[in-house]
Design an enzyme around this catalytic site. Structure first.
Site, PDB file in Angstrom:
ATOM      1  N   PHE A 136      27.624  54.543  45.738  1.00 28.34           N
ATOM      2  CA  PHE A 136      26.729  53.636  45.009  1.00 28.34           C
ATOM      3  C   PHE A 136      26.369  54.305  43.689  1.00 28.34           C
ATOM      4  O   PHE A 136      25.767  55.373  43.677  1.00 28.34           O
ATOM      5  CB  PHE A 136      25.447  53.332  45.798  1.00 28.34           C
ATOM      6  N   ASP A 221      26.970  62.250  40.580  1.00 29.97           N
ATOM      7  CA  ASP A 221      25.824  61.349  40.555  1.00 29.97           C
ATOM      8  C   ASP A 221      24.780  61.919  41.508  1.00 29.97           C
ATOM      9  O   ASP A 221      24.888  61.781  42.730  1.00 29.97           O
ATOM     10  CB  ASP A 221      26.265  59.943  40.984  1.00 29.97           C
ATOM     11  N   LYS A 250      15.632  58.734  39.748  1.00 28.98           N
ATOM     12  CA  LYS A 250      14.747  58.669  40.916  1.00 28.98           C
ATOM     13  C   LYS A 250      13.575  59.674  40.875  1.00 28.98           C
ATOM     14  O   LYS A 250      12.596  59.402  40.223  1.00 28.98           O
ATOM     15  CB  LYS A 250      15.572  58.760  42.196  1.00 28.98           C
TER      16      LYS A 250
HETATM   17  C1  LIG Z   1      19.520  54.626  43.042  1.00 30.37           C
HETATM   18  C2  LIG Z   1      20.835  55.133  42.640  1.00 30.37           C
HETATM   19  C3  LIG Z   1      21.464  54.719  41.453  1.00 30.37           C
HETATM   20  C4  LIG Z   1      20.842  53.670  40.568  1.00 30.37           C
HETATM   21  O1  LIG Z   1      19.701  54.160  39.925  1.00 30.37           O
HETATM   22  P1  LIG Z   1      18.670  53.124  39.242  1.00 30.37           P
HETATM   23  O2  LIG Z   1      17.553  54.009  38.777  1.00 30.37           O
HETATM   24  O3  LIG Z   1      18.294  52.119  40.277  1.00 30.37           O
HETATM   25  O4  LIG Z   1      19.360  52.507  38.102  1.00 30.37           O
HETATM   26  C5  LIG Z   1      22.666  55.287  41.112  1.00 30.37           C
HETATM   27  N1  LIG Z   1      23.245  56.210  41.886  1.00 30.37           N
HETATM   28  C6  LIG Z   1      22.687  56.639  43.022  1.00 30.37           C
HETATM   29  C7  LIG Z   1      23.366  57.693  43.825  1.00 30.37           C
HETATM   30  C8  LIG Z   1      21.473  56.103  43.459  1.00 30.37           C
HETATM   31  O5  LIG Z   1      20.920  56.514  44.598  1.00 30.37           O
END
Ligand SMILES: *Cc1c(COP(=O)(O)O)cnc(C)c1O
Length: 400
Positions: A136, A221, A250
């Site tokens: 994701f 990520d 986050k």
């Molecule tokens: C939550 C998340 C995103 C998206 O981040 P947003 O702040 O909602 O745009 C991208 N990558 C990972 C791994 C995530 O957990």
């Protein structure tokens, strides 16, 4: 619970989201809804509220900076932004060559990383970005192309081209690099949205070797795993590898929106003026909050608490009914159930005053504040055990 997310005629006020309860305030690890209902928050706004709610460090940073300077154009630097860039470089261990791009969220940081991958690929004639099944990376069109899930992608076809999804196995990784043309590989050290699924042992070490060998970028990520969530500042630091770029968001603002792309070595030379920017990204208010949050985590040695409380929770949870196993690191915890009843358990927990979620049919996710102690853990275990018991009893009832 009052369904006051609808207007007087019963029409939905919001186009998407926000159906479980109407929350109006929080303090520490607790939140309250508009009817006065109290909940223990062990989801932490999905790995965001790392200092809980209404933490004085966050309140002070917001109020002091709000009275000083909230926004200037990106023709100008601010002391808060430069301090944050230098702090992130230090925590990420980039050395002098590192650079930081400040964005407003995780997806935006990932979009920036995708453009970094394209700059690198176009420079070297490499056209493919690899991503992993189960990943994701976000919902905007670029990040969506790297998020191989039919329900998310199919309604928005055609997607950004030049992306190849592979299974998160070392064999698939080696095959993909052997096929050539790889500009970059994107990976989450632990796939949070997939159900807190760690990558296979040795996967990222091998990805680092192959990326180096094939002149591709390794882009991690760490939007969910970074900013201390797993007990190190970045999850990849557990493995001793150095990526070419890493994204965070986050927890870094403890609830205040911001994200960042941090680059290492020659990947820091790819962007040049005119290739990317953001109006709000790196604003002094967001930067001041992140500085205060990161400084507090560091000065209070909260990463030690993350490691210790995470281990304690995983050990105590493993002994409960319906629990098959636990996974994750630090305070990003996946509880694997022995039946696909995670949504029922989460719903049951909510009615008993506990916020958790079910990222997969058989997985409960916990991502509580880094500040949790004995009392929060005891309260969690009480409600969670009762919720598991209730669902197990219901299952037996249904089986009869
Ligand atoms: C939550 C998340 C995103 C998206 O981040 P947003 O702040 O909602 O745009 C991208 N990558 C990972 C791994 C995530 O957990």
């Amino acid at each position: 619970m009052t369904q006051n997310w609808k207007d007087e005629a019963g029409r939905d006020l919001m186009s998407l989201g926000g159906r479980l309860a109407n929350l109006e305030r929080g303090k520490g690890s607790h939140v309250w809804d508009t009817d006065g209902g109290r909940y223990l928050d062990f989801l932490g706004g999905i790995a965001v509220n790392c200092l809980g709610h209404a933490h004085p460090v966050v309140i002070d940073a917001i109020t002091q900076q709000a009275g000083r300077l909230i926004h200037v154009s990106n023709y100008f630097a601010t002391p808060q932004q430069l301090e944050l860039a230098s702090r992130l470089k230090r925590l990420a261990g980039t050395g002098d060559e590192g650079r930081v791009f400040l964005a407003n969220a995780g997806t935006e940081a990932n979009e920036t990383a995708i453009k970094l991958a394209r700059l690198h690929g176009n420079k070297h004639g490499l056209g493919t970005i690899l991503c992993l099944n189960g990943a994701f990376h976000g919902r905007t069109t670029g990040a969506l192309a790297l998020t191989p899930k039919a329900a998310y992608q199919d309604p928005f076809a055609p997607l950004m081209p030049g992306v190849k999804a592979i299974d998160p196995t070392i064999a698939a990784l080696e095959e993909a690099f052997a096929a050539g043309d790889v500009a970059a590989i994107f990976a989450e050290p632990i796939q949070g949205e997939a159900g807190v699924v760690p990558l296979p042992e040795g996967f990222l070490v091998r990805a680092r070797e192959l990326a180096t060998e094939h002149n591709a970028l390794l882009i991690l990520d760490e939007v969910q795993t970074g900013s201390g969530r797993t007990g190190e500042w970045f999850a990849h630091q557990h493995l001793g590898i150095t990526p070419d770029a890493v994204t965070i968001a986050k927890s870094v603002g403890a609830g205040f929106p911001l994200g960042a792309l941090i680059t290492y070595g020659s990947a820091s030379e790819l962007f040049y003026p005119g290739t990317h920017n953001s109006t709000f990204g790196g604003n002094p208010l967001a930067s001041a909050v992140a500085n205060a949050v990161l400084e507090f985590i560091e000065s209070e040695n909260l990463l030690e608490n993350v490691t210790a409380r995470g281990a304690e929770l995983r050990e105590k949870v493993a002994a409960l009914p319906l629990v098959a196993s636990t996974r994750g690191a630090g305070l990003l915890i996946g509880i694997v159930l022995d039946a696909p009843v995670a949504a029922d358990v989460a719903a049951e927990a909510l009615t008993r005053g506990l916020v958790i979620n079910a990222p997969a049919p058989d997985v409960i996710r916990l991502a509580p504040a880094y500040t949790i102690g004995d009392s929060e853990i005891a309260e969690f275990l009480d409600i969670f055990t009762a919720s598991l018991d209730a669902v197990a009893a219901q299952n037996q009832e249904n089986a009869r």
